[in-house]
Design a protein around this motif. Structure first.
Motif, PDB file in Angstrom:
ATOM      1  N   THR A 476      21.243   7.517  19.441  1.00 34.26           N
ATOM      2  CA  THR A 476      20.469   6.275  19.622  1.00 34.26           C
ATOM      3  C   THR A 476      20.333   5.471  18.351  1.00 34.26           C
ATOM      4  O   THR A 476      19.862   4.334  18.394  1.00 34.26           O
ATOM      5  CB  THR A 476      19.066   6.604  20.151  1.00 34.26           C
ATOM      6  N   THR A 489      14.187  12.982  14.693  1.00 34.87           N
ATOM      7  CA  THR A 489      12.993  12.763  15.495  1.00 34.87           C
ATOM      8  C   THR A 489      11.732  12.679  14.638  1.00 34.87           C
ATOM      9  O   THR A 489      11.740  12.952  13.436  1.00 34.87           O
ATOM     10  CB  THR A 489      12.816  13.908  16.493  1.00 34.87           C
ATOM     11  N   ASP A 586       8.269  18.267  18.694  1.00 30.66           N
ATOM     12  CA  ASP A 586       8.924  17.100  19.289  1.00 30.66           C
ATOM     13  C   ASP A 586       8.409  16.851  20.703  1.00 30.66           C
ATOM     14  O   ASP A 586       8.245  17.783  21.503  1.00 30.66           O
ATOM     15  CB  ASP A 586      10.438  17.326  19.339  1.00 30.66           C
ATOM     16  N   ASP A 589      10.120  11.864  23.683  1.00 34.20           N
ATOM     17  CA  ASP A 589      11.155  11.015  23.100  1.00 34.20           C
ATOM     18  C   ASP A 589      11.136  11.191  21.592  1.00 34.20           C
ATOM     19  O   ASP A 589      10.254  11.868  21.039  1.00 34.20           O
ATOM     20  CB  ASP A 589      10.958   9.545  23.490  1.00 34.20           C
ATOM     21  N   ALA A 590      12.110  10.563  20.919  1.00 35.48           N
ATOM     22  CA  ALA A 590      12.267  10.783  19.473  1.00 35.48           C
ATOM     23  C   ALA A 590      11.094  10.266  18.665  1.00 35.48           C
ATOM     24  O   ALA A 590      10.894  10.691  17.527  1.00 35.48           O
ATOM     25  CB  ALA A 590      13.556  10.120  19.000  1.00 35.48           C
ATOM     26  N   ASN A 591      10.291   9.355  19.230  1.00 37.43           N
ATOM     27  CA  ASN A 591       9.189   8.752  18.496  1.00 37.43           C
ATOM     28  C   ASN A 591       7.834   9.385  18.807  1.00 37.43           C
ATOM     29  O   ASN A 591       6.800   8.772  18.551  1.00 37.43           O
ATOM     30  CB  ASN A 591       9.119   7.251  18.804  1.00 37.43           C
ATOM     31  N   SER A 592       7.822  10.588  19.335  1.00 38.48           N
ATOM     32  CA  SER A 592       6.546  11.214  19.661  1.00 38.48           C
ATOM     33  C   SER A 592       6.555  12.690  19.294  1.00 38.48           C
ATOM     34  O   SER A 592       7.602  13.327  19.228  1.00 38.48           O
ATOM     35  CB  SER A 592       6.233  11.055  21.152  1.00 38.48           C
TER      36      SER A 592
END
Length: 623
Positions: A476, A489, A586, A589-592
């Motif tokens: 991504t 992440t 993790d 998603d990668a932002n959480s």
């Protein structure tokens, strides 16, 4: 009679205090070997220096051999442990030429329980000019080594390559990290204590490595000069059972010159930073923008704000040093005394960025000005050399800033060689392919981030500049200069604050990137200097898990490469009794990240599910 006895010896032997490591030095000083646990690590390898303007040393005979044993506890300042044990056996053999020149050279060898070090000593009373060293590292097998290319910025990726397949035309940087033929010993080859000397690189050979000194600028025939005697840099081989066990070693600092004076004023901590999230050319400096970062640092409990390039009068875009720039004056719209007052009122110290060519001609004037303003430290950039002249500049800056109680952060720098032990205010440095490259390229991969813990980080603190909160994965990720993304992440973003050594640690993103974001609560409270460091598990090719202690609280960080994995960690490093474990892993998603809390004991284990390109952190507090 003594000379004859020395010359008749088959070799000079030095053992580590626990007798696991042996160094053999030949009676003519021409070569050495290293063993650990009865296994040969370094096969017979050459020793010596090459004079620049006269014949090389030859036909040497030993005339004196002095042995010593040192054991002491050394208190440390703002680093990966509160103290270290310095325990070694040493041997200094002095050789004299049998020829009419009768020149002398001494070789000093130290054997520690976690490695060996040696250096050359040329006697006082005359001047010297050295072109290079004969020092080599030869192997009777073909080890696979973690290596990186040597370039002036010391910012490159790492790769695992059999020594026989390396290109001899491409110099290699410090360290090279290898495994013995049996795999029972992992070792890192590097250098320490460059004072009065020059940096160096490795040249690969089919059977090992050769040291090559960096020559003087404009004179390839001379690398080191001295008006009176000369001590070379230490050549260091760190050794341990596992690659990760090298992380906790203090060898590089132990062979460096030890600090003199009081450094209790050195305050480690995190810093807000205004460059990473903005345009490369720098945003226009304004009081409002700087105060926004100061407010962010104050609200987050960070002791520092680093003002990067563009603040000084007449600043120009990266990266050359414009002679019109004056780093003793801010831009007209910046009231530096007011900015310092505003920051001090909020318990935030200011750090300033400068180009090395702007400060080198006027060190005292610049630093006296900053001290008068109330600045707490400086970041010096674009040095990008490791010749003898630049090494002297590093030492001069460390001493001059220490004298004024200023922190020092060197960028575009050669890799650490123990100077941070001599001057603990030299609190961090670059010499690493770090997060800034997220703005320009896709080179900062999960695999690269893991490898850094087993390679570059062995040498000393690294200003990787973590904290990017626009997270992703290799699939991504998109390169963008402003508000850059990462290929890893949020869990890995947090883990860097435990895994990566840097007593001055950047929180690199824009303040807006952290508002209401999961995981920022961990960044606000995690320390940057430690009382103890322990490697838990992993390999350079897979993942890294480290535990670090501050007081009675343990912090665990796990980072993985592009592969997700379940990691089960033993908890035997904990004391007796129950602990509360707060875990950030993790998320969806990668932002959480997802936070959980549980009770654990030292006789149990801790399992963490780490997503691809991900990570996790755990805070363990006695109940």
């Amino acid at each position: 009679m003594i000379f004859a006895m020395l010359a008749s010896a088959s070799a000079f032997l030095v053992q580590s205090p626990d007798k696991s490591i042996e160094v053999q030095l030949s009676t003519d000083g021409s070569h050495y070997t290293v063993q650990r646990g009865g296994e040969e690590i370094i096969a017979p390898s050459p020793l010596g220096v090459t004079p620049a303007n006269e014949a090389g040393y030859s036909d040497l005979m030993p005339v004196e051999a002095r042995r010593n044993h040192i054991k002491r506890r050394v208190a440390l300042t703002a680093t990966k442990a509160a103290s270290t044990s310095e325990d070694y056996n040493s041997l200094v053999v002095t050789y004299r030429e049998k020829t009419s020149l009768h020149r002398q050279i001494s070789i000093e060898v130290r054997a520690y329980n976690d490695g060996i070090a040696f250096r050359y000593l040329l006697p006082k009373g005359q001047a010297y000019a050295i072109k290079d060293e004969l020092t080599g590292y030869r192997f009777a097998y073909d080890p696979v080594c973690e290596v990186t290319d040597y370039t002036s910025s010391h910012e490159n990726t790492w790769r695992a390559v059999p020594v026989s397949q390396l290109d001899s035309a491409k110099p290699l940087d410090m360290p090279v990290v290898c495994a013995s033929a049996s795999g029972r010993t992992h070792f890192a080859i590097t250098q320490s204590n460059l004072a009065g000397y020059a940096g160096s690189a490795f040249q690969a050979r089919p059977d090992g490595f050769q040291v090559h000194l960096t020559p003087h600028p404009g004179d390839a025939g001379v690398a080191v000069t001295s008006p009176d005697g000369l001590n070379s840099a230490w050549r260091v081989v760190m050794m341990a059972d596992r690659a990760g066990d090298l992380i906790s070693s203090h060898m590089i600092g132990n062979v460096a010159t030890q600090p003199v004076g009081d450094f209790s004023w050195v305050k480690p901590g995190k810093a807000a930073w205004d460059w990473w999230s903005g345009p490369t050319a720098g945003e226009k400096p304004t009081m409002e923008r700087f105060k926004r970062f100061i407010d962010f640092a104050a609200e987050s409990g960070f002791p520092y704000f680093l003002i990067d390039a563009g603040w000084a009068y007449g600043s120009t875009p990266c990266c050359n040093a414009d002679p019109k720039t004056d780093i003793t004056r801010p831009e007209p719209n910046i009231d530096m005394p007011e900015l310092v007052r505003y920051a001090n009122e909020r318990h935030v110290g200011l750090l300033l960025w400068v180009h090395w060519q702007h400060i080198a001609p006027r060190i005292d004037e610049v630093l006296d000005t900053y001290q008068k303003w109330g600045i707490k430290g400086i970041k010096i950039d674009f040095t990008e050399r490791d010749d003898q002249e630049m090494v002297k500049f590093f030492h001069d800056m460390a001493e001059a800033t220490a004298r004024r109680h200023l922190l020092l952060d060197m960028h575009g720098a050669y890799t650490p060689a123990g100077l941070e032990r001599t001057y603990p205010n030299y609190i961090t440095q670059e010499g690493v392919l770090g997060a800034e490259y997220n703005k320009f390229s896709d080179r900062i991969t999960p695999a690269h981030n893991v490898r850094l813990a087993y390679t570059r980080m062995l040498l000393g603190p690294m200003d990787y500049t973590p904290g990017g909160f626009h997270n992703g994965t290799p699939e991504t990720y998109k390169t963008r200069e402003i508000m850059p993304m990462t290929q890893t992440t949020r869990g890995q973003a947090l883990a860097m604050y435990v895994v990566y050594d840097s007593p001055l640690q950047m929180v690199s993103d824009d303040p807006s990137a952290y508002e209401g974001q999961s995981g920022f609560d961990f960044i606000k409270t995690v320390p940057t200097a430690w009382d103890e460091t322990r490697f838990l598990d992993g390999t350079p090719e897979t993942f890294v898990a480290l535990a670090r202690r501050r007081g009675n609280t343990w912090y665990v960080g796990v980072m993985t490469n592009a592969d997700g994995r379940s990691v089960t960690l033993p908890l035997t490093f904990l004391g007796k009794g129950a602990y509360t474990a707060k875990i950030w892993q993790d998320g969806a998603d990668a932002n959480s990240v997802v936070s959980t809390t549980k009770t654990i004991h030292s006789d149990g284990s801790l399992s963490l599910d780490v997503k691809p390109a991900g990570g996790a952190v755990v805070v363990l507090t006695p109940k």
